[in-house]
Design an enzyme around this catalytic site. Structure first.
Site, short mmCIF file in Angstrom:
data_model
loop_
_atom_site.label_atom_id
_atom_site.label_comp_id
_atom_site.label_asym_id
_atom_site.label_seq_id
_atom_site.Cartn_x
_atom_site.Cartn_y
_atom_site.Cartn_z
N VAL A 43 35.89 37.30 48.64
CA VAL A 43 34.53 37.28 49.17
C VAL A 43 34.01 35.84 49.17
O VAL A 43 34.11 35.13 48.17
CB VAL A 43 33.59 38.18 48.33
CG1 VAL A 43 32.16 38.11 48.87
CG2 VAL A 43 34.10 39.62 48.34
N GLY A 88 40.79 42.07 40.80
CA GLY A 88 39.85 41.65 39.78
C GLY A 88 38.88 40.66 40.38
O GLY A 88 39.18 40.00 41.39
N GLY A 89 37.69 40.52 39.78
CA GLY A 89 36.69 39.62 40.34
C GLY A 89 36.37 40.04 41.77
O GLY A 89 36.09 41.20 42.04
N ASP A 90 36.40 39.07 42.69
CA ASP A 90 36.12 39.38 44.09
C ASP A 90 37.39 39.33 44.93
O ASP A 90 37.33 39.13 46.14
CB ASP A 90 35.08 38.41 44.66
CG ASP A 90 35.55 36.96 44.61
OD1 ASP A 90 36.31 36.63 43.71
OD2 ASP A 90 35.14 36.17 45.49
N GLU A 91 38.54 39.56 44.31
CA GLU A 91 39.82 39.52 45.01
C GLU A 91 40.35 40.94 45.26
O GLU A 91 40.39 41.76 44.33
CB GLU A 91 40.87 38.73 44.22
CG GLU A 91 40.63 37.23 44.25
CD GLU A 91 41.80 36.46 43.67
OE1 GLU A 91 42.04 35.33 44.11
OE2 GLU A 91 42.46 37.00 42.77
#
Length: 264
Positions: free
Chosen positions: A123, A164-167
């Site tokens: 993102v 994980g995160g925005d991946e």
């Protein structure tokens, strides 16, 4: 572990059958596992379990709706030579709790399946969204993107995961192209506009087997390199960024040189 524990089903191998309620009533020692029968349809397991070694295995078995669910199948050989399969539905433990997409563990589990095309998605300006609008807004961004990716997976032969995160990752048995990602990009931008979040977009890197590697690690590494290059190019490239920095300082003065050094 108790035999009546409703997370487990004990089945003989190789004649692996899920007994129906009627069969269980006729058979005095057969027991129907409520949790197992809720998740799976009656019938023979579709996996050739007899060739597996004793110990735990993590296959995907079709659930009642036909959806493949992650199961832990633990095989053991009894003293008389019979084999016993203990099957535990662990699908929920392989899902990302925020988005409901399969997580990194599920991706590693599925890595044994042939993957030809892979897209690594990130993102844009996600940290700025969190800093400016709060983490609740960031969660809405991730959930919105996950719904789009899950929809694409349901309507095609794609598989979507959250690393994980925005991946996020999309896998396909064929090569992925920018044309495959463009509709998702447009839908994501429209969704972000409806949520009142400006500049909603994502960047991505593509990888294809065997040109860019024949393992999941190699494909992810290549896609990550492409993703980094894409983000840099969308910001105008390294030359443009240096030009902007040079325009902000007067390099003929010592203080200007210090400012440039600090900026770099």
């Amino acid at each position: 572990m108790h035999l009546d524990h409703d997370l487990f089903q004990h089945l003989p191998v190789p004649a692996v059958q899920w007994p129906s309620v009627c069969e269980a009533k006729r058979d005095g020692h057969a027991r129907v596992n409520p949790a197992f029968s809720r998740a799976f349809r009656p019938g023979a397991l579709p996996c050739p379990l007899p060739h597996w070694t004793d110990g735990p295995h993590l296959p995907r078995l079709p659930g009642r709706t036909g959806e493949p669910r992650v199961c832990r199948v633990t095989l053991s050989t009894l003293p008389n030579g019979d084999r016993l399969a203990v099957i535990e539905d662990v699908h929920a433990y392989h899902l990302d709790p925020l988005t409901g997409l399969p997580d990194r563990r599920a991706l590693l589990l599925d890595a044994a399946q042939p993957t030809v095309g892979l897209a690594l998605i990130d993102v844009d300006r996600f940290k700025q969204v969190n800093d400016a609008l709060g983490h609740a807004a960031g969660d809405r961004v991730l959930e919105a993107l996950a719904r789009l990716l899950a929809g694409a997976a349901r309507n095609g032969d794609l598989h979507a995961y959250r690393l994980g995160g925005d991946e996020f990752v999309l896998c396909a048995p064929h090569a992925l192209t920018p044309d495959d990602l463009r509709p998702l990009q447009d839908s994501f931008r429209q969704t972000m506009n409806r949520l009142g979040i400006p500049s909603g977009s994502f960047s991505y890197g593509l990888a294809q087997a065997p040109q860019h590697g024949d393992t999941l690690h190699a494909l992810l590494q290549h896609a990550d390199t492409q993703l980094t290059r894409s983000k840099r190019d969308r910001r105008g490239g390294l030359t443009t960024q240096l030009g902007r920095l040079l325009g902000r300082v007067t390099v003929t003065e010592p203080s200007g040189l210090n400012n440039l050094s600090a900026a770099l």
